[in-house]
Design an enzyme around this catalytic site. Structure first.
Site, short mmCIF file in Angstrom:
data_model
loop_
_atom_site.label_atom_id
_atom_site.label_comp_id
_atom_site.label_asym_id
_atom_site.label_seq_id
_atom_site.Cartn_x
_atom_site.Cartn_y
_atom_site.Cartn_z
N ASN A 17 -26.15 -8.53 38.87
CA ASN A 17 -26.17 -9.96 39.13
C ASN A 17 -26.64 -10.49 37.80
OD1 ASN A 17 -25.69 -9.76 41.60
ND2 ASN A 17 -27.83 -10.11 42.41
N ASP A 18 -27.89 -9.87 37.17
CA ASP A 18 -27.92 -10.05 35.94
C ASP A 18 -27.64 -9.59 34.61
OD1 ASP A 18 -30.45 -11.90 36.10
OD2 ASP A 18 -31.45 -10.41 36.99
N CYS A 75 -27.67 -2.31 42.82
CA CYS A 75 -28.38 -3.19 43.91
C CYS A 75 -27.83 -4.66 43.62
CB CYS A 75 -29.78 -2.97 44.09
SG CYS A 75 -30.58 -3.40 42.57
#
Ligand code: PEP
Ligand code: MG
Length: 587
Positions: A463-464, A511
Site C-alpha cells: 500500500n505504501d 501484507c
C-alpha cells in the site's frame, strides 16, 4: 429540491464487497442533512425565537473569527465579510421562516432546503465569483445549523439516526468507520477516498460494503431516498428501478453460491498443485476480529495494525491494557502465530493521545517508526507489552515504515532495552522472539540485502510502497487511477526484496492489499513470496487461487511479467491467467 424518483447511477470505486439496498442518510463532514418533521402551530413563535438566537450567535462567532484571522493573516479576514452579508440577506432568511410557518416543518429542515436551492443555483453558473459564494453559503448554513438550540425536537447532535441505513458522507476517517454501529450502518459511500486508504481497509475488515471516490454525489440523492450500493463494482444507484433490483438480486445469488463453495476450503491448506505451502494469514486492526479470523481458517495474523487501539484516546494506553489486548490476539491465533506491528501513527491515522500538529505532507512526515523512536516512553511501553504477550503465544514483532539501517538498529536496541527491563523485573517473555520489518519505502527495497542481515523476516507493505514509488497519494481519489500495484517498478521491487531475503535465508511476505488481490497471486508466488497476509474476507478466495496453481509455472509467469514494461500489459496478463484458472473469483 428533492430529486424526482428517476433512477440515478453514480460510479465510484468499490472498496468493500457486498450489495445493500436501504434508505440513505447524507452527511457532510460536520453534520447530517436534517430530517424533516412536522411541528405544531403553537410551536411556530418558539421556532422564530430559536432562529433569531442562532443568527445572532452565528454573527457573533463570525466576527470573533474574523478578528482572530485579521491579527494572523491581515486581508484574508475579508472573506468573512461575505459570510456576514449573507446573514443579513433578509429575502433568504424570510423564505426560511415562511416555510416553517406555512408548511409547519422544523426549522433545521426549512433552512437546509432554502439554502440548498440557492447553493445549487450558484454552483451551476459559470461565474467563478458566484460559485465561490455557494461555498460561503454552505459554511454559513452549517454554522447556523450548529447554533440552533434544541426546542420542540432535539438538536442534530442528539438526533442520531436510529434505523438501518446507508451512510453517504464527503469523507469518513478511519476512527469514524471503526466506531460505527454495524447494525445501523449497513454500507458507506463517500466522495473522497481510495481502495488503500485506511478507511477502506477497515470497511473491508469489518465487512461493511463501501464505495468511495463518488464525485459530487451531493444533490443526486438526499436523506431518506432509497439507494442501492454495489461494493463490488463501485456503483451507487438512487431510486433503483424494479429491473435493477432484480438484476442485483441475481448477482447476490451468484456470489452466495461462490461463497458456499469457498467455505468448503476453510479446513484446507493454501498449497499449490506441486505441494508448495503458502502461509496465508490475516491482517487485523482490532482484537475482536479474531473470531472471524478463526472462522475463515486463517493461519494466524500476519499483520496486527496496533494503532487503532490508540486512536480516539486522550491518554496513551497503559502496558497492562496493551498486554491484555495482545494476549487475546495471540491466544485467538493459536496454534498459529501473530505478527504485532509497532505503532504506525501518522499519515491518515492520528491518535489524539499523541501531539501531532499539522503537517503539509503527513505521509512524508512524522510517521511509523519515526514516531516510535522519538516517543521513547510510549515505544518502551508497547515493546514491553508485546514481549510479555510472547510468553503466552506465538508472537513476532515488526517495525513499520523503516527507511534506513540506522532506524532498524535503533529499534532493535530499544527492543533489547525493553527485554533487559523485563528480565530485571523477572517478567517472562520469549527470548528468541522473531523480529521483522515492513518493506514499504523504496529506500528499504534498495538496501534490502543490508536489512536482511538484521531481521528474521520481511513483510512488504505494497500500500505504501506503491504510494512512495509512483508518487501517488494512497488516499487521494483524484489520482486513484494512477495507483498501480502492477507497475513494472513495483514488480521489480518485490523481486528484489524476495531475492535479498532468500539470499540471507529469511522469508519474505506481502501484507499490503495486493496480497489479497487474486489477480496478483500467481505473480507474487512466482516472485518468491512465501507468505500472504490479507483481509479476513480474502482468505478463502486467495486460498482457492493458490490451490489451482503450480509454483513452477508461477515462476515462469513471473519471469515473463518481469519483461513487460507497462501496467496495462501486466494487468492484462495477470487477468488472463487468473481467468484461465479461477474465473469464478473474478465475477
Ligand atoms: C502497507 O503499507 O501495505 C501496509 C500493510 O501498511 P498500512 O496499510 O497499515 O500502511
Ligand atoms: Mg504501510
Amino acid at each position: 429540491m428533492k430529486g424526482g424518483s428517476q433512477e440515478v447511477r453514480l460510479k465510484g470505486l468499490g472498496v468493500s464487497p457486498g450489495v445493500v439496498r436501504a434508505r440513505v442518510v447524507v452527511r457532510d463532514n460536520s453534520l447530517m442533512e436534517p430530517e424533516t418533521f412536522s411541528i405544531r402551530q403553537a410551536d411556530v413563535p418558539g421556532e422564530h425565537l430559536r432562529f433569531e438566537n442562532a443568527l445572532a450567535e452565528t454573527r457573533r462567532q463570525i466576527i470573533s473569527l474574523q478578528n482572530q484571522i485579521r491579527v494572523a493573516a491581515g486581508d484574508d479576514a475579508d472573506i468573512f465579510d461575505a459570510h456576514l452579508l449573507l446573514l443579513e440577506d433578509q429575502s433568504v432568511l424570510d423564505q426560511v421562516f415562511d416555510r416553517v410557518a406555512k408548511e409547519r416543518i422544523n426549522l433545521e429542515s426549512a433552512l437546509y432546503q432554502v439554502f440548498t436551492v440557492y447553493m445549487e443555483g450558484m454552483r451551476k453558473v459559470a461565474d467563478p465569483y458566484l460559485k465561490e459564494r455557494a461555498v460561503d453559503l454552505g459554511d454559513v448554513m452549517r454554522r447556523i445549523l450548529r447554533n440552533l438550540k434544541p426546542s420542540t425536537g432535539e438538536s442534530m447532535a442528539d438526533h442520531p439516526v436510529k434505523h438501518p441505513h446507508i451512510l453517504a458522507a464527503t469523507d469518513l476517517s478511519p476512527s469514524e468507520i471503526a466506531s460505527m454501529d454495524r447494525s445501523l450502518v449497513l454500507a458507506c459511500a463517500t466522495e473522497m477516498g481510495s481502495p488503500t486508504s485506511h478507511t477502506a481497509i477497515i470497511a473491508r475488515s469489518l465487512g461493511i460494503p463501501a464505495v468511495v471516490g463518488l464525485y459530487e454525489f451531493d444533490g443526486h440523492f438526499h436523506t431518506g431516498d432509497e439507494v442501492l450500493l454495489d461494493g463490488y463494482s463501485g456503483v451507487v444507484i438512487a431510486h433503483p428501478r424494479p429491473e435493477t433490483i432484480e438484476h442485483y438480486a441475481q448477482i447476490e445469488a451468484e456470489k452466495g453460491a461462490i461463497r458456499d463453495q469457498l467455505n468448503q476450503l476453510v479446513g484446507e491448506r493454501a498449497i499449490t498443485l506441486d505441494q508448495q505451502v503458502v502461509v496465508l494469514s490475516s491482517n487485523i486492526e482490532f482484537s475482536y476480529e479474531m473470531e472471524r479470523v478463526r472462522r475463515v481458517g486463517s493461519e494466524g495474523v500476519g499483520l496486527y495494525r496496533t494503532e487503532f487501539f490508540y486512536l480516539d484516546r486522550t491518554v496513551l494506553p497503559e502496558e497492562q491494557a496493551l498486554l491484555e489486548d495482545y494476549v487475546k490476539v495471540a491466544k485467538g491465533a493459536s496454534p498459529h502465530g501473530v505478527i504485532i506491528r509497532t505503532l504506525d501513527a501518522g499519515g491518515d491515522k492520528l491518535p489524539t493521545s499523541i501531539q501531532h500538529g499539522t503537517e503539509h505532507n503527513p505521509f512524508l512526515g512524522w510517521r511509523g517508526i519515526r514516531v516510535c523512536l522519538e516517543e521513547s516512553d510510549m515505544f518502551r511501553t508497547q515493546l514491553r507489552a508485546i514481549l510479555r504477550a510472547s510468553a503466552e503465544g506465538q508472537v513476532s514483532i515488526m517495525f513499520p515504515l523503516v527507511s534506513s539501517l540506522e532506524e532498524v538498529l535503533e529499534a532493535k536496541s530499544r527492543l533489547e532495552e525493553a527485554k533487559a527491563s523485563l528480565r530485571a523485573e523477572g517478567l517472562p517473555f520469549n527470548e528468541r522472539i522473531q523480529v521483522g520489518v515492513m518493506i514499504e519505502v523504496p529506500s528499504a527495497v534498495m538496501i534490502a540485502d543490508v536489512l536482511a542481515r538484521e531481521v528474521d523476516f520481511f513483510s512488504i507493505g505494497t500500500n505504501d510502497l506503491v504510494q512512495y514509488t509512483i508518487a501517488v497519494d494512497r488516499v487521494n481519489e483524484r489520482v486513484a487511477n494512477l495507483y498501480a500495484p502492477h507497475h513494472p517498478a513495483i514488480v521489480r521491487m518485490i523481486k528484489r526484496v524476495a531475492d535479498a531475503a532468500a539470499a540471507q535465508g529469511i522469508w519474505a511476505g506481502v501484507c499490503g492489499e495486493m496480497a489479497g488481490d487474486v489477480l496478483s497471486t500467481p505473480l507474487l508466488l512466482g516472485l518468491g513470496i512465501t507468505e500472504l497476509s490479507v483481509s479476513p474476507g480474502q482468505i478463502l478466495p486467495v486460498k482457492r487461487a493458490v490451490r489451482t496453481l503450480h509454483r513452477s509455472e508461477c515462476q515462469q509467469f513471473a519471469e515473463e511479467i518481469l519483461q513487460l514494461t507497462t501496467v496495462e500489459a501486466i494487468n492484462a496478463r495477470c487477468r488472463q491467467l487468473a481467468l484461465s484458472r479461477y474465473p469464478e473469483l473474478l465475477l
